[in-house]
Design a protein around this motif. Sequence first.
Motif, mmCIF file in Angstrom:
data_model
loop_
_atom_site.group_PDB
_atom_site.id
_atom_site.type_symbol
_atom_site.label_atom_id
_atom_site.label_comp_id
_atom_site.label_asym_id
_atom_site.label_seq_id
_atom_site.Cartn_x
_atom_site.Cartn_y
_atom_site.Cartn_z
ATOM 1 N N PRO A 127 5.227 11.817 -8.876
ATOM 2 C CA PRO A 127 5.974 12.822 -10.049
ATOM 3 C C PRO A 127 6.262 14.186 -9.151
ATOM 4 N N ALA A 156 1.018 4.133 -2.671
ATOM 5 C CA ALA A 156 0.969 5.711 -2.297
ATOM 6 C C ALA A 156 1.993 6.541 -3.062
ATOM 7 N N TYR A 157 3.237 6.024 -2.609
ATOM 8 C CA TYR A 157 4.357 6.758 -3.319
ATOM 9 C C TYR A 157 4.167 7.057 -4.686
ATOM 10 N N LYS A 194 0.812 -1.142 -0.051
ATOM 11 C CA LYS A 194 0.167 0.196 -0.166
ATOM 12 C C LYS A 194 0.944 1.258 -0.017
ATOM 13 N N GLY A 195 1.779 0.996 0.980
ATOM 14 C CA GLY A 195 2.938 2.486 1.028
ATOM 15 C C GLY A 195 3.434 2.473 -0.418
ATOM 16 N N LEU A 239 -4.570 8.159 1.227
ATOM 17 C CA LEU A 239 -3.656 7.188 1.495
ATOM 18 C C LEU A 239 -2.945 7.251 2.653
ATOM 19 N N PHE A 284 1.729 7.692 -6.332
ATOM 20 C CA PHE A 284 0.829 8.615 -6.713
ATOM 21 C C PHE A 284 1.683 10.128 -6.270
ATOM 22 N N LEU A 285 2.353 9.920 -5.223
ATOM 23 C CA LEU A 285 3.210 11.227 -4.984
ATOM 24 C C LEU A 285 4.327 11.441 -5.666
ATOM 25 N N PHE A 318 0.872 6.057 3.884
ATOM 26 C CA PHE A 318 2.213 5.576 3.874
ATOM 27 C C PHE A 318 3.204 6.011 4.846
#
Lengths: 301, 287
Positions: free
Chosen positions: A21, A15-16, A11-12, B108, A18-19, B110
């Motif tokens: 760019p 998420a990264y 999951k982490g 989310l 998405f982050l 993280f």
Amino acid sequence: MKSSLPKHVRKGVGAYLFLLPHLFFFALFVAAPLIYGMIMSFHDWRLLGEPRFLGLENFVRVWKDSRFWDTVKNTVIFAVISVPTTVALGIMLALILNQKMYGKLWPLVAFVSPAFFGSIGILFSWDWILGSQPAALANYYLQKIGLINDPMSWFKSATLAWTWIIIITAWWIVGFSVLLYIGALQRIPPEQYEAAKIDGAGPWKRFVNVTLPWIRNVMFFDVARHVLLAFGLFDQVYILTAGGPAGSTRTMVYYLYLVGFERQQLGRAAAISWYIFMIVIIFGLIQLALLTQSVRSAEVE
Amino acid sequence: MNHKKKIRRSTIRKIIYSVVVWLIGILWFVPIFWMLTTSLKPTTTAITENPPRWIPNPITFDNYKAVAKAAGGINVGRSVWNSLVVAVVATIAGLLVSIPAAYALARLKFPGQKIIFWSYVAILAFPSVLFLVPNFFIINRLHLMNTFSALILPGLGGTFGVFMLRQYMLGIPRELEEAAVIDGCSRFRILTNIIVPLIRPALVTLGIMTFLGSWNSFLWPLIVLTSSSKFTLPIALVRFSAGWGDPYRGIGPSMAAAFISVAPVLIIFVVFHRYLMRGVSLSSIGK
């Protein structure tokens, strides 16, 4: 493969993605420059040639440079006058616009839209209005209403030049504050004013006891924003005075521009930017402390 | 009867108040009016006529024609196109990187999330001048000097848009996504099909603000652009008017170019002022 990783790690990683760019550009153009800026400030650093390590020499030289401290003084004086002026003007215009009236779009355009215009266009226009010839707009009308006797050169003396820079800056950027305060004013429940009226509170009392507490947080934000803007003062000086007369309207950023980009001494310019950073922080803290105090004491009354 | 009188009196009061505020507004807007007026006069009359004339007679569009082609080595018409291209690309790219980042921070979980979020917020309080010198060097190192990339890329690292969109996303009820999660929708699909349509007002706001920021930007392009074919409008404006030597010799064309820089913003403001207002309010929340 998928199942070999624990769920929260997968999951982490997702998420990264998405982050990533944004994080990439943040790292390259925001985080790295902070570190780079630090390193550069310890070097004799130019665009061409190997940087030479200087230790603290850049900082010491800037510290001993009276021309730099003159620009600090100029900028601080500008901020001390311009920030409260603009904030007060913003609140005033917002109060004016918050009343019931016909055709509200026009005053909204007139007072607010300049804040979204680019600096150069409006500064050119102001410069033209403030021309020294007798038929220049300011000279013509100020003579006509008897405020001045002869045509003036508005940027020939330090005081006059600063006065106009402050007026023009307030005229230009106040619109953003006006929008902030209109937003805040519209959140005030009208019953509070009714209650204050019944208690016999005058307009000033109502402003202090009802309006001010409701717009206080927005005001703090606005002040912090204007402090940042004031210490970034560049365009107005670049276009209107080029730092003159005799360096009296040079600002910190203007000085940084001269050292870094006209003389290409990037290392020393980096050191100057750290000084600016420290001064902004100190000034911001003092401002907020004063403001908190004054707002509190006004509310206690 | 008495009641009617009261209403009439309050209406009259409102009319007087409106007229007074309109007049102050007209006075306030003089620099823009004067810019437009001057741009429609031949330069010679603009400088010499005394008293100043508000309605040009005759009205001439020569200044705009002069500005459209290269004059004094500067092609203002081309710089308008450059500014437009840069602003449009910066806006679209800015939205494309900010939307998923904001989603990650809003929805989310993280490791390192808190640190990243708070550094994004903290950076907003830093004076932008701190980044000027090192970014100049980084752009030079990447061989991007005098390119449009130099104007567009550094802005993509800005955190204001991410912060603003995150605040907006937090206001969306989670239930709207839960059904999609149960249906087995991927997070990417949830973002594009559910979240993005819901935050459209915030996207319009952010888009306009990014566009205007790029369109108006001055100090950074002044530093990284060197050849006149790459100039954006504000830089071209400065070089163009300096090219006339004597400050007001080119005042007609200069004011025409200045008005060209202002007019699109004016239109955007009139059409989208509600969005801008929301954007301004959003920028202050949570601080």
